[in-house]
Structure formats: structure tokens, C-alpha cells
Design a protein around this motif. Structure first.
Motif, PDB file in Angstrom:
ATOM      1  N   ASP A  60      -8.528  -1.766  27.276  1.00 19.06           N
ATOM      2  CA  ASP A  60      -9.902  -1.274  27.355  1.00 19.06           C
ATOM      3  C   ASP A  60     -10.816  -2.478  27.577  1.00 19.06           C
ATOM      4  O   ASP A  60     -10.779  -3.445  26.805  1.00 19.06           O
ATOM      5  CB  ASP A  60     -10.263  -0.548  26.059  1.00 19.06           C
ATOM      6  N   SER A  61     -11.634  -2.433  28.626  1.00 23.28           N
ATOM      7  CA  SER A  61     -12.496  -3.571  28.933  1.00 23.28           C
ATOM      8  C   SER A  61     -13.768  -3.096  29.610  1.00 23.28           C
ATOM      9  O   SER A  61     -13.844  -1.962  30.109  1.00 23.28           O
ATOM     10  CB  SER A  61     -11.776  -4.578  29.842  1.00 23.28           C
ATOM     11  N   SER A  62     -14.760  -3.980  29.638  1.00 27.27           N
ATOM     12  CA  SER A  62     -16.018  -3.675  30.312  1.00 27.27           C
ATOM     13  C   SER A  62     -16.598  -4.976  30.861  1.00 27.27           C
ATOM     14  O   SER A  62     -16.490  -6.027  30.226  1.00 27.27           O
ATOM     15  CB  SER A  62     -17.007  -3.038  29.333  1.00 27.27           C
ATOM     16  N   SER A  63     -17.203  -4.896  32.051  1.00 25.58           N
ATOM     17  CA  SER A  63     -17.774  -6.072  32.715  1.00 25.58           C
ATOM     18  C   SER A  63     -19.146  -5.728  33.264  1.00 25.58           C
ATOM     19  O   SER A  63     -19.378  -4.619  33.741  1.00 25.58           O
ATOM     20  CB  SER A  63     -16.870  -6.537  33.861  1.00 25.58           C
ATOM     21  N   MET A  64     -20.054  -6.715  33.210  1.00 23.05           N
ATOM     22  CA  MET A  64     -21.395  -6.502  33.737  1.00 23.05           C
ATOM     23  C   MET A  64     -22.007  -7.838  34.140  1.00 23.05           C
ATOM     24  O   MET A  64     -21.804  -8.853  33.471  1.00 23.05           O
ATOM     25  CB  MET A  64     -22.272  -5.831  32.674  1.00 23.05           C
ATOM     26  N   THR A  65     -22.736  -7.837  35.252  1.00 25.31           N
ATOM     27  CA  THR A  65     -23.484  -9.025  35.660  1.00 25.31           C
ATOM     28  C   THR A  65     -24.902  -8.620  36.021  1.00 25.31           C
ATOM     29  O   THR A  65     -25.135  -7.498  36.488  1.00 25.31           O
ATOM     30  CB  THR A  65     -22.795  -9.748  36.831  1.00 25.31           C
ATOM     31  N   ASP A  76     -17.650  -1.231  26.286  1.00 29.12           N
ATOM     32  CA  ASP A  76     -18.743  -0.845  27.168  1.00 29.12           C
ATOM     33  C   ASP A  76     -20.088  -0.941  26.455  1.00 29.12           C
ATOM     34  O   ASP A  76     -21.058  -1.490  26.996  1.00 29.12           O
ATOM     35  CB  ASP A  76     -18.518   0.580  27.681  1.00 29.12           C
ATOM     36  N   GLN A  77     -20.163  -0.405  25.240  1.00 27.27           N
ATOM     37  CA  GLN A  77     -21.411  -0.490  24.475  1.00 27.27           C
ATOM     38  C   GLN A  77     -21.785  -1.943  24.194  1.00 27.27           C
ATOM     39  O   GLN A  77     -22.951  -2.347  24.345  1.00 27.27           O
ATOM     40  CB  GLN A  77     -21.259   0.263  23.148  1.00 27.27           C
ATOM     41  N   ALA A  78     -20.805  -2.742  23.787  1.00 29.54           N
ATOM     42  CA  ALA A  78     -21.071  -4.135  23.439  1.00 29.54           C
ATOM     43  C   ALA A  78     -21.544  -4.928  24.654  1.00 29.54           C
ATOM     44  O   ALA A  78     -22.493  -5.715  24.565  1.00 29.54           O
ATOM     45  CB  ALA A  78     -19.816  -4.765  22.847  1.00 29.54           C
TER      46      ALA A  78
END
Length: 279
Positions: free
Chosen positions: A5-10, A207-209
Motif C-alpha cells: 500500500d503506497s501513495s505518491s504526490m508532487t 494516501d491520507q498521510a
């Protein structure tokens, strides 16, 4: 094996029109990466994109080798008129290896580990001028946080003075409930260690973090591009009912099955005696 489970954002931040950061998220290949480009508009973003594309091309290579290839790819691109001469990029990358994970990095993009019990802990050490001062004893950790030269790095991918770069790396076992955080300095320049830890403590999913970390960095000023990835440790399989009950069975013999029979019979005798005594 299930994907992590992972989440990425820029985000380009509040002060800049272009984004020289980029990330790579390949859960199916167990690979994640953050790159922070430098060299100005149409150069920094070219360099970081070359790093991303090179690692995506070689997901099965050891991280140190694919990172060296990214370094050479930036040099070759600049020599061929792509981007600009002197462009470069940092990198911090994660590779999942079953029970272990590997982190590799060049520059000042960082990796941290977080658990609810132990909080936030740094895994990487910046390749920077301020880190050199810190290690020499010339300044302390408090001075380092506000040092005017904190963004001067001592090496990067694409540096024309270096035929090869020094890729630092580490391999560690995954821990239960562990999260790994990869980020560019646009996050760590805006939020303190304690502020990052508090956000990770507050939210239940990557995702929330991730969203809240980027939001907090923007609210704190957002003076640089911000890139964040949060990757959760592999989920731990729940023990079967039989295994859970076996944990409570005392050891009488060398056979767990025989131990279970003896223990069950003993309990039945005890309950029978109690029933006989009471009634």
C-alpha cells in the motif's frame, strides 16, 4: 505477493511556476523513487525526468547500478543538447525485497521510517555542505536546521566533475506497522521533524498521510517543489485459530499434538471436578 500500500504526490509549491521534482511509483515492481532536479526551468525537470525514466527502464537492476546509469544518462543528454549543461538531480529510492527493504540515495532528498511506537526516524544522511559541517562538529543540529547554506549539496546525479557518483544505501527488515517516507527537501524545509511525525501519527492510510503532508508544507510557505511518498510495510498474516490456541498449550512432550491432547484432557478433568464440587 500482494503489492504494498503506497501513495505518491508532487506539487510545485506556492512560489514556483514549474516543478523540477518528480517521482516513480511502481508497486508491481516493488520500486519507488523521488528525484529533485536542479538547473533552472527546462533543465531541472529534464534531469529528474531522466532519472525517473532510467529507473523505470531497469527495475530489476540493483539500485546502485540503475542510479549510476541515471547519472550517465543525464551527462549524455546534456552533451547532446537535451536540457542544459550543468543540470542535475538528487535521488532517493526504495526497493522492496520480501522481508527486507533497500534504500539508496544521492544528494539531500530523504528517507524516513515511522512506526506508531517509535515515531519518525531518519534513514538517510544528506550529501550536503551543512551535513559536512555537522559531522565535523563545526555546527550542531539546531544550527543545521536554519543554516543559510543548507541547500548546497556536495554531489548529485549529472555532476560533470564526477565520472561516477557515490551511492549510499542500506538494507533493513520490515517492521510491523512501519511506514517509509521518501521526500524532497520541499517538505523538510517547511516542516520540522516533530511536525512530520505528528501528521504520520494522526492518519491511518498512506494516501491520507501523503495528502496532509503536502497540504501542511504548502500552508507553511511552500517555497519549493514538494514531493512525498508513503509506503506501508507488508501486512502481517493473521495467525490461524489453531495456531493462536497452540500458543497457550504448555509443553509436556516433544509432540505439540500430544501436548494439546494432554492439556485438553486435564482441562476436562478440572471442569468435571469443579462441576461435581459445585453441584
Amino acid at each position: 505477493m500482494p503489492e504494498l500500500d503506497s501513495s505518491s504526490m508532487t506539487n510545485p509549491g506556492s512560489k514556483r511556476s514549474n516543478n523540477e521534482d518528480c517521482f516513480l511509483s511502481l508497486p508491481a515492481q516493488d520500486l519507488w523513487m523521488v528525484a529533485d532536479g536542479m538547473g533552472g526551468h527546462d533543465a531541472g525537470e529534464v534531469a529528474s525526468a531522466i532519472v525517473r525514466d532510467t529507473l523505470a527502464k531497469y527495475p530489476d537492476l540493483p539500485l546502485s547500478e540503475s542510479i549510476q546509469r541515471a547519472h550517465q544518462a543525464i551527462l549524455d543528454a546534456a552533451a547532446n543538447g537535451i536540457g542544459a549543461e550543468g543540470m542535475g538531480s538528487t535521488i532517493v529510492a526504495l526497493k522492496h525485497h520480501g522481508e527486507n527493504f533497500e534504500i539508496a540515495w544521492v544528494g539531500d532528498s530523504r528517507a524516513y521510517q515511522f512506526t506508531p511506537e517509535l515515531g519518525l526516524q531518519a534513514l538517510t544522511t544528506d550529501h550536503s555542505y551543512v551535513q559536512m559541517l555537522l559531522e565535523s562538529g563545526a555546527i550542531n543540529s539546531i544550527d543545521a536546521e536554519s543554516h543559510p547554506d543548507k541547500n548546497i549539496i556536495t554531489q548529485c546525479l549529472g555532476s560533470q566533475e564526477m565520472e561516477t557518483v557515490r551511492v549510499d544505501s542500506l538494507t533493513r527488515p520490515w517492521q510491523p506497522e512501519q511506514w517509509l517516507l521518501l521526500c524532497s527537501d520541499g517538505l523538510t524545509d517547511e516542516l520540522s521533524h516533530a511536525e512530520i511525525s505528528a501528521i504520520l501519527q494522526r492518519y491511518r492510510t498512506p494516501d491520507q498521510a501523503t495528502r496532509e503532508l503536502v497540504k501542511a508544507a504548502l500552508n507553511a510557505g511552500g517555497r519549493d517543489n514538494i514531493t512525498v511518498q508513503v509506503i506501508a510495510a507488508p501486512s502481517q498474516p493473521k495467525p490461524s485459530m489453531r495456531a493462536a490456541l497452540a500458543h497457550w498449550v504448555p509443553i509436556f512432550t516433544h509432540s505439540r499434538r500430544l501436548d494439546a491432547i494432554i492439556y485438553t484432557l486435564a482441562l476436562l478433568v478440572l471442569f468435571a471436578l469443579l462441576y461435581w464440587t459445585i453441584f
